[in-house]
Design an enzyme around this catalytic site. Structure first.
Site, PDB file in Angstrom:
ATOM      1  N   SER A 134       0.850  -1.175   0.000  1.00  0.00           N
ATOM      2  CA  SER A 134       0.000   0.000   0.000  1.00  0.00           C
ATOM      3  C   SER A 134       0.892   1.232   0.000  1.00  0.00           C
ATOM      4  O   SER A 134       1.850   1.310  -0.766  1.00  0.00           O
ATOM      5  CB  SER A 134      -0.953  -0.032   1.202  1.00  0.00           C
ATOM      6  OG  SER A 134      -1.883   1.026   1.106  1.00  0.00           O
ATOM      7  N   TYR A 148      -5.456   8.745  -5.780  1.00  0.00           N
ATOM      8  CA  TYR A 148      -4.449   7.766  -5.335  1.00  0.00           C
ATOM      9  C   TYR A 148      -4.693   7.393  -3.875  1.00  0.00           C
ATOM     10  O   TYR A 148      -4.676   6.213  -3.509  1.00  0.00           O
ATOM     11  CB  TYR A 148      -3.044   8.348  -5.511  1.00  0.00           C
ATOM     12  CG  TYR A 148      -1.927   7.406  -5.104  1.00  0.00           C
ATOM     13  CD1 TYR A 148      -1.633   6.276  -5.878  1.00  0.00           C
ATOM     14  CD2 TYR A 148      -1.169   7.637  -3.965  1.00  0.00           C
ATOM     15  CE1 TYR A 148      -0.606   5.411  -5.516  1.00  0.00           C
ATOM     16  CE2 TYR A 148      -0.140   6.774  -3.593  1.00  0.00           C
ATOM     17  CZ  TYR A 148       0.134   5.666  -4.372  1.00  0.00           C
ATOM     18  OH  TYR A 148       1.150   4.807  -4.007  1.00  0.00           O
ATOM     19  N   LYS A 152      -5.510   3.724  -2.227  1.00  0.00           N
ATOM     20  CA  LYS A 152      -4.681   3.096  -1.192  1.00  0.00           C
ATOM     21  C   LYS A 152      -5.414   2.940   0.143  1.00  0.00           C
ATOM     22  O   LYS A 152      -5.169   1.978   0.873  1.00  0.00           O
ATOM     23  CB  LYS A 152      -3.366   3.868  -1.025  1.00  0.00           C
ATOM     24  CG  LYS A 152      -2.444   3.749  -2.244  1.00  0.00           C
ATOM     25  CD  LYS A 152      -2.063   2.294  -2.529  1.00  0.00           C
ATOM     26  CE  LYS A 152      -0.957   2.180  -3.573  1.00  0.00           C
ATOM     27  NZ  LYS A 152      -0.533   0.774  -3.803  1.00  0.00           N
TER      28      LYS A 152
END
Length: 243
Positions: A134, A148, A152
């Protein structure tokens, strides 16, 4: 003792390449997956027990076929490192939604695909480990990282959910969340101001971020623990990284 099969996605560069080197040196048979096989072939590895397949993790069928092929040679996969990922920085007000979709597909769907392929066998054998790569962006926010960060945070959430679901079968799901690191992630960013801001932030840390070797060492550390011990998450960053 015969070593078990290790599968690494996104093995052509960055964390994936370093993880591949480390497990290769330790004598594990490897299945290395990536979209740029020529880069994997150029890695400084002993290729005796290495299989390389051109795989986009968003294509579960191809992904599964490559794993079956390696298992026919090396036996069942005991470790899957879901490392393939893309980071396309941009401000949500102006970023092309296609970039959001690319990140969701690779960073979230790709990880789910890999887990769905390997976990049934691991549960049957009561043995196996999945380590999802991650990011610190999976637990805290960063400017120009909205989509993003969403992807994650998704990896963090799905990993912990599935860890709970398979824990009774002695199967481990773990996370490594690196900070800014010396990888090729930034080479695909199209938003120049986001890139400039990121580089300025990097300079504020002395211009050097985390060496991917240490991220690879963290992955190996998790895997080397006895099967009944699960290091659920490692957050790792350069000491100078303030965020």
């Amino acid at each position: 003792m015969e070593k078990s099969l290790v599968v690494i996605t996104g093995a052509s560069s960055g964390f994936g390449a370093e993880i591949a080197k480390l497990f290769n040196q330790a004598g594990f048979p490897l299945l290395l997956l990536g979209r740029r096989v020529e880069k994997i072939e150029a890695l400084p590895l002993n290729f005796d027990n290495v299989m390389i397949e051109k795989v986009d993790v968003t294509d579960q069928k191809v992904f599964a076929t490559s794993i079956k092929k390696a298992e026919a040679v090396y036996g069942p996969v005991d470790l899957l490192v879901n490392n393939a990922g893309v980071m396309l920085l941009g401000n949500v007000l102006t970023q092309d939604p296609a970039e959001w979709q690319t990140m969701m597909n690779t960073n979230v769907m790709g990880v789910l695909n890999g887990m769905q392929i390997v976990l049934p066998g691991m549960k049957e054998r009561n043995h196996g480990t999945v380590i999802n790569m991650s990011s610190l962006a999976g637990k805290k926010t960063f400017t120009n990282h909205a989509a993003y960060v969403a992807s994650k945070f998704g990896v963090h959430g799905l990993s912990e959910t599935i860890r709970e679901e398979v824990s009774g079968s002695n199967v481990r799901v773990s996370l490594v969340a690196p900070g800014a690191a010396e990888t090729e992630l930034l080479t695909h960013v199209t938003d120049q101001s986001a890139l400039t801001d990121y580089k300025a932030w990097k300079e504020s840390m002395g211009g050097i971020t985390l060496n991917p070797v240490h991220v690879a060492e963290s992955v190996k550390f998790i895997y080397d623990m006895p099967q009944e011990v699960n290091i659920r998450e490692i957050d790792i960053a350069a000491t100078a990284q303030d965020a």
